[in-house]
Design a protein around this motif. Structure first.
Motif, PDB file in Angstrom:
ATOM      1  N   ILE A 180      -6.871   5.268  10.916  1.00  0.00           N
ATOM      2  CA  ILE A 180      -7.229   6.201   9.853  1.00  0.00           C
ATOM      3  C   ILE A 180      -8.483   5.681   9.155  1.00  0.00           C
ATOM      4  O   ILE A 180      -8.532   4.518   8.741  1.00  0.00           O
ATOM      5  CB  ILE A 180      -6.090   6.328   8.830  1.00  0.00           C
ATOM      6  N   LYS A 181      -9.472   6.555   9.007  1.00  0.00           N
ATOM      7  CA  LYS A 181     -10.668   6.210   8.246  1.00  0.00           C
ATOM      8  C   LYS A 181     -10.337   6.462   6.770  1.00  0.00           C
ATOM      9  O   LYS A 181     -10.091   7.597   6.372  1.00  0.00           O
ATOM     10  CB  LYS A 181     -11.835   7.081   8.688  1.00  0.00           C
ATOM     11  N   PRO A 182     -10.306   5.392   5.956  1.00  0.00           N
ATOM     12  CA  PRO A 182      -9.849   5.570   4.572  1.00  0.00           C
ATOM     13  C   PRO A 182     -10.866   6.304   3.696  1.00  0.00           C
ATOM     14  O   PRO A 182     -12.074   6.176   3.875  1.00  0.00           O
ATOM     15  CB  PRO A 182      -9.651   4.136   4.076  1.00  0.00           C
ATOM     16  N   THR A 183     -10.331   7.085   2.770  1.00  0.00           N
ATOM     17  CA  THR A 183     -11.121   7.728   1.726  1.00  0.00           C
ATOM     18  C   THR A 183     -10.495   7.324   0.395  1.00  0.00           C
ATOM     19  O   THR A 183      -9.456   6.667   0.365  1.00  0.00           O
ATOM     20  CB  THR A 183     -11.103   9.256   1.864  1.00  0.00           C
ATOM     21  N   GLY A 184     -11.079   7.745  -0.693  1.00  0.00           N
ATOM     22  CA  GLY A 184     -10.535   7.420  -2.009  1.00  0.00           C
ATOM     23  C   GLY A 184      -9.129   7.937  -2.214  1.00  0.00           C
ATOM     24  O   GLY A 184      -8.349   7.379  -2.974  1.00  0.00           O
ATOM     25  N   SER A 185      -8.770   9.012  -1.507  1.00  0.00           N
ATOM     26  CA  SER A 185      -7.439   9.594  -1.678  1.00  0.00           C
ATOM     27  C   SER A 185      -6.412   9.054  -0.681  1.00  0.00           C
ATOM     28  O   SER A 185      -5.255   9.480  -0.690  1.00  0.00           O
ATOM     29  CB  SER A 185      -7.518  11.123  -1.556  1.00  0.00           C
ATOM     30  N   SER A 186      -6.817   8.107   0.174  1.00  0.00           N
ATOM     31  CA  SER A 186      -5.874   7.521   1.139  1.00  0.00           C
ATOM     32  C   SER A 186      -4.790   6.747   0.406  1.00  0.00           C
ATOM     33  O   SER A 186      -5.075   5.853  -0.380  1.00  0.00           O
ATOM     34  CB  SER A 186      -6.610   6.571   2.096  1.00  0.00           C
ATOM     35  N   VAL A 187      -3.535   7.105   0.658  1.00  0.00           N
ATOM     36  CA  VAL A 187      -2.390   6.456   0.017  1.00  0.00           C
ATOM     37  C   VAL A 187      -1.854   5.387   0.964  1.00  0.00           C
ATOM     38  O   VAL A 187      -1.604   5.644   2.144  1.00  0.00           O
ATOM     39  CB  VAL A 187      -1.289   7.479  -0.320  1.00  0.00           C
ATOM     40  N   PHE A 188      -1.668   4.180   0.423  1.00  0.00           N
ATOM     41  CA  PHE A 188      -1.185   3.068   1.233  1.00  0.00           C
ATOM     42  C   PHE A 188       0.314   3.126   1.412  1.00  0.00           C
ATOM     43  O   PHE A 188       1.047   3.507   0.500  1.00  0.00           O
ATOM     44  CB  PHE A 188      -1.579   1.736   0.586  1.00  0.00           C
ATOM     45  N   GLU A 189       0.749   2.725   2.604  1.00  0.00           N
ATOM     46  CA  GLU A 189       2.168   2.700   2.936  1.00  0.00           C
ATOM     47  C   GLU A 189       2.545   1.301   3.416  1.00  0.00           C
ATOM     48  O   GLU A 189       1.694   0.540   3.886  1.00  0.00           O
ATOM     49  CB  GLU A 189       2.481   3.716   4.043  1.00  0.00           C
ATOM     50  N   GLU A 190       3.836   1.020   3.311  1.00  0.00           N
ATOM     51  CA  GLU A 190       4.362  -0.246   3.820  1.00  0.00           C
ATOM     52  C   GLU A 190       4.023  -0.370   5.302  1.00  0.00           C
ATOM     53  O   GLU A 190       4.152   0.591   6.061  1.00  0.00           O
ATOM     54  CB  GLU A 190       5.872  -0.268   3.631  1.00  0.00           C
ATOM     55  N   GLY A 191       3.552  -1.535   5.709  1.00  0.00           N
ATOM     56  CA  GLY A 191       3.248  -1.790   7.109  1.00  0.00           C
ATOM     57  C   GLY A 191       1.837  -1.420   7.528  1.00  0.00           C
ATOM     58  O   GLY A 191       1.450  -1.691   8.662  1.00  0.00           O
ATOM     59  N   ASP A 192       1.058  -0.802   6.633  1.00  0.00           N
ATOM     60  CA  ASP A 192      -0.329  -0.487   6.972  1.00  0.00           C
ATOM     61  C   ASP A 192      -1.082  -1.781   7.273  1.00  0.00           C
ATOM     62  O   ASP A 192      -0.964  -2.760   6.542  1.00  0.00           O
ATOM     63  CB  ASP A 192      -1.043   0.219   5.812  1.00  0.00           C
ATOM     64  N   LEU A 193      -1.853  -1.768   8.343  1.00  0.00           N
ATOM     65  CA  LEU A 193      -2.723  -2.885   8.672  1.00  0.00           C
ATOM     66  C   LEU A 193      -4.131  -2.477   8.266  1.00  0.00           C
ATOM     67  O   LEU A 193      -4.652  -1.467   8.743  1.00  0.00           O
ATOM     68  CB  LEU A 193      -2.672  -3.211  10.166  1.00  0.00           C
ATOM     69  N   LEU A 194      -4.722  -3.240   7.355  1.00  0.00           N
ATOM     70  CA  LEU A 194      -6.049  -2.922   6.841  1.00  0.00           C
ATOM     71  C   LEU A 194      -7.096  -3.804   7.504  1.00  0.00           C
ATOM     72  O   LEU A 194      -6.875  -5.009   7.661  1.00  0.00           O
ATOM     73  CB  LEU A 194      -6.104  -3.148   5.328  1.00  0.00           C
ATOM     74  N   LEU A 195      -8.221  -3.209   7.874  1.00  0.00           N
ATOM     75  CA  LEU A 195      -9.385  -3.965   8.303  1.00  0.00           C
ATOM     76  C   LEU A 195     -10.322  -3.985   7.103  1.00  0.00           C
ATOM     77  O   LEU A 195     -10.757  -2.943   6.624  1.00  0.00           O
ATOM     78  CB  LEU A 195     -10.071  -3.323   9.504  1.00  0.00           C
ATOM     79  N   ILE A 196     -10.594  -5.186   6.611  1.00  0.00           N
ATOM     80  CA  ILE A 196     -11.350  -5.368   5.374  1.00  0.00           C
ATOM     81  C   ILE A 196     -12.614  -6.160   5.674  1.00  0.00           C
ATOM     82  O   ILE A 196     -12.573  -7.135   6.426  1.00  0.00           O
ATOM     83  CB  ILE A 196     -10.500  -6.115   4.330  1.00  0.00           C
ATOM     84  N   GLN A 197     -13.719  -5.737   5.074  1.00  0.00           N
ATOM     85  CA  GLN A 197     -14.969  -6.495   5.170  1.00  0.00           C
ATOM     86  C   GLN A 197     -15.251  -7.078   3.795  1.00  0.00           C
ATOM     87  O   GLN A 197     -15.360  -6.359   2.806  1.00  0.00           O
ATOM     88  CB  GLN A 197     -16.123  -5.595   5.615  1.00  0.00           C
ATOM     89  N   CYS A 198     -15.301  -8.409   3.730  1.00  0.00           N
ATOM     90  CA  CYS A 198     -15.601  -9.108   2.478  1.00  0.00           C
ATOM     91  C   CYS A 198     -16.224 -10.449   2.843  1.00  0.00           C
ATOM     92  O   CYS A 198     -15.594 -11.268   3.507  1.00  0.00           O
ATOM     93  CB  CYS A 198     -14.339  -9.301   1.647  1.00  0.00           C
ATOM     94  N   GLU A 199     -17.475 -10.648   2.423  1.00  0.00           N
ATOM     95  CA  GLU A 199     -18.174 -11.883   2.789  1.00  0.00           C
ATOM     96  C   GLU A 199     -17.679 -13.090   2.005  1.00  0.00           C
ATOM     97  O   GLU A 199     -17.689 -14.204   2.509  1.00  0.00           O
ATOM     98  CB  GLU A 199     -19.677 -11.708   2.586  1.00  0.00           C
ATOM     99  N   ASP A 200     -17.247 -12.899   0.786  1.00  0.00           N
ATOM    100  CA  ASP A 200     -16.832 -14.004  -0.088  1.00  0.00           C
ATOM    101  C   ASP A 200     -15.326 -14.236   0.062  1.00  0.00           C
ATOM    102  O   ASP A 200     -14.513 -13.424  -0.365  1.00  0.00           O
ATOM    103  CB  ASP A 200     -17.173 -13.650  -1.542  1.00  0.00           C
TER     104      ASP A 200
END
Length: 106
Positions: free
Chosen positions: A73-93
Motif C-alpha cells: 500500500i502506498k501510504p497517504t495522510g489518511s492511511s490508517v495503521f493496523e496491527e501487523g503492518d510492515l512499514l518501509l521507512i526512510q530516515c537518515e538519522d
C-alpha cells in the motif's frame, strides 16, 4: 595528436585550462540502503487505528510503503495503521528513527 596525449601537449603549449572541481549538492545524493528501515506495528502500538497525518512525524522520517496481508500500500495522510503492518521507512538519522519509534509504543 592522440586523445591520450592531448592533455600533456596542451600543458606544454601553455593552453591547458584549469577547471575547478564541481561541488556535489548534498540534496541530490542517492538514497542509500542503510537509510531504509522496516518496522512492524505490534498489537499494543499507540498507532493502531490512527492515520499517518495524526502522527505528526518529523519531515525526514518518511513512511514509504505499507505491507499489509501480502499487499503493498502506498501510504497517504489518511492511511490508517493496523496491527501487523510492515512499514518501509526512510530516515537518515538513526537517533531520530529510534526516538520517533518510541512514540509508536508510548
Amino acid at each position: 595528436i592522440q586523445g591520450m596525449t592531448l592533455e600533456k601537449v596542451a600543458q606544454k603549449c601553455g593552453v591547458k585550462e584549469e577547471v575547478a572541481p564541481k561541488e556535489v549538492e548534498m540534496s541530490n545524493l542517492p538514497i542509500f540502503y542503510h537509510t531504509l528501515r522496516q518496522h512492524t506495528i505490534r498489537f499494543d502500538s499507540e498507532v493502531v487505528g490512527k492515520n499517518l497525518a495524526e502522527l505528526e512525524l518529523p519531515s525526514d522520517f518518511l513512511v514509504l510503503l505499507i505491507k499489509r496481508k501480502g499487499e503493498y500500500i502506498k501510504p497517504t495522510g489518511s492511511s490508517v495503521f493496523e496491527e501487523g503492518d510492515l512499514l518501509l521507512i526512510q530516515c537518515e538519522d538513526e537517533n531520530k528513527y529510534n526516538e520517533t519509534l518510541k512514540t509508536f509504543t508510548a
